[in-house]
Design a protein around this motif. Structure first.
Motif, PDB file in Angstrom:
ATOM      1  N   LEU A   1     -24.928  11.049   5.645  1.00 18.87           N
ATOM      2  CA  LEU A   1     -23.741  11.082   6.500  1.00 18.87           C
ATOM      3  C   LEU A   1     -22.774   9.985   6.064  1.00 18.87           C
ATOM      4  N   VAL A   2     -21.540  10.375   5.747  1.00 22.46           N
ATOM      5  CA  VAL A   2     -20.545   9.404   5.282  1.00 22.46           C
ATOM      6  C   VAL A   2     -19.329   9.473   6.198  1.00 22.46           C
ATOM      7  N   ASP A   3     -19.175   8.462   7.038  1.00 22.24           N
ATOM      8  CA  ASP A   3     -18.063   8.426   7.999  1.00 22.24           C
ATOM      9  C   ASP A   3     -17.877   6.986   8.452  1.00 22.24           C
ATOM     10  N   ASP A   4     -16.625   6.584   8.637  1.00 17.82           N
ATOM     11  CA  ASP A   4     -16.370   5.192   8.998  1.00 17.82           C
ATOM     12  C   ASP A   4     -16.536   4.921  10.491  1.00 17.82           C
TER      13      ASP A   4
ATOM     14  N   GLU B   1     -23.830   8.321  14.486  1.00 20.35           N
ATOM     15  CA  GLU B   1     -25.037   8.288  15.313  1.00 20.35           C
ATOM     16  C   GLU B   1     -25.187   9.574  16.126  1.00 20.35           C
ATOM     17  N   GLY B   2     -24.054  10.120  16.596  1.00 20.71           N
ATOM     18  CA  GLY B   2     -24.106  11.364  17.353  1.00 20.71           C
ATOM     19  C   GLY B   2     -24.549  12.532  16.490  1.00 20.71           C
ATOM     20  N   LEU B   3     -23.982  12.635  15.277  1.00 16.69           N
ATOM     21  CA  LEU B   3     -24.352  13.715  14.369  1.00 16.69           C
ATOM     22  C   LEU B   3     -25.798  13.553  13.905  1.00 16.69           C
ATOM     23  N   LYS B   4     -26.198  12.315  13.671  1.00 20.87           N
ATOM     24  CA  LYS B   4     -27.582  12.053  13.257  1.00 20.87           C
ATOM     25  C   LYS B   4     -28.562  12.499  14.339  1.00 20.87           C
ATOM     26  N   LEU B   5     -28.216  12.241  15.585  1.00 18.22           N
ATOM     27  CA  LEU B   5     -29.078  12.643  16.700  1.00 18.22           C
ATOM     28  C   LEU B   5     -29.220  14.166  16.753  1.00 18.22           C
ATOM     29  N   LEU B   6     -28.108  14.875  16.550  1.00 14.05           N
ATOM     30  CA  LEU B   6     -28.149  16.339  16.556  1.00 14.05           C
ATOM     31  C   LEU B   6     -28.994  16.873  15.398  1.00 14.05           C
TER      32      LEU B   6
ATOM     33  N   ILE C   1     -32.376  10.966   7.039  1.00 17.62           N
ATOM     34  CA  ILE C   1     -30.930  11.000   7.221  1.00 17.62           C
ATOM     35  C   ILE C   1     -30.381   9.615   6.889  1.00 17.62           C
ATOM     36  N   TYR C   2     -29.571   9.550   5.842  1.00 13.80           N
ATOM     37  CA  TYR C   2     -28.992   8.283   5.401  1.00 13.80           C
ATOM     38  C   TYR C   2     -27.555   8.173   5.905  1.00 13.80           C
ATOM     39  N   GLU C   3     -27.052   6.948   5.961  1.00 12.36           N
ATOM     40  CA  GLU C   3     -25.700   6.729   6.467  1.00 12.36           C
ATOM     41  C   GLU C   3     -24.905   5.800   5.554  1.00 12.36           C
ATOM     42  N   ALA C   4     -23.592   6.045   5.494  1.00 20.87           N
ATOM     43  CA  ALA C   4     -22.666   5.155   4.799  1.00 20.87           C
ATOM     44  C   ALA C   4     -21.369   5.130   5.586  1.00 20.87           C
TER      45      ALA C   4
END
Length: 214
Positions: free
Chosen positions: A9-12, A18-23, A33-36
């Protein structure tokens, strides 16, 4: 059974991530699920994480989604990148397609559409939410039509038109009475001649040049 997939997931906006990760974590076939928070952080880690799917925000401070998508696909052309969009990003749609994104969904989409988009992209197809497709077509058709120089052969135009109709290579081969291998070769040539990175780019070319009417 669907194999487990890893997602980046790449979003500032941390709250949105966090919401999309939860879904996404509620889907039984989603693994890590990784984040940047921006394109630079994504590019720094994408090779190590090796995600199957990337959700990429278009507008971010620093390295934005268009640049990050283009650079990532230059190193790994098989990476599947889905653009996360707001209506205000309409002017960037065609640039994101040119960079190689294979899917577009609005940030306010529900999990059902997100999953529909994921399944389409993972199956080798493109996906555009209806609202975004409308914006893309509006953006293209309001500009003067390009002067098509006729560099495509008659057969290539037939294949391109069939691609725009959503036909698979096997369906095109049956329709045109040619082998699937021949269709595969025509598709490769079309991508080269139109300077497109994927099916979405071919469709944009066809619309701009009057090969496909909308």
């Amino acid at each position: 059974m669907i194999k487990t997939i890893n997602i980046y997931l790449v979003d500032d906006h941390k709250l949105f991530r966090e919401g999309l990760k939860l879904l996404l974590s509620g889907l039984d076939y989603v693994g890590d699920i990784y984040e940047a928070s921006d394109g630079s952080e994504f590019l720094m880690n994408v090779a190590a994480y090796q995600p199957d799917l990337v959700f990429m925000d278009i507008s971010m401070p620093g390295t934005g989604g268009i640049e990050a998508t283009s650079k990532a696909l230059a190193h790994n052309p098989n990476l599947k990148i889905i653009a996360l969009s707001m209506f205000s990003d309409e002017n960037y749609y065609t640039k994101m397609i040119g960079a190689g994104a294979v899917g577009f969904i609005l940030k306010n989409s529900g999990i059902q559409e997100v999953e529909q988009c994921m399944q389409a992209v993972l199956s080798g197809h493109n996906y555009f939410s209806p609202e975004i497709m409308s914006g893309i077509l509006h953006n293209i058709t309001r500009k003067p039509r390009q002067q098509y120089d006729g560099t495509l052969s008659e057969r290539e135009e037939e294949v391109l038109y069939s691609i725009c109709q959503g036909l698979s290579n096997i369906e095109i081969s049956e329709k045109l009475c040619i082998s699937k291998r021949t269709v595969d070769k025509h598709r490769e040539n079309l991508l080269l001649k139109t300077n497109s990175k994927n099916t979405a780019g071919l469709v944009m070319f066809a619309i701009r040049n009057g090969i496909m009417e909308v």
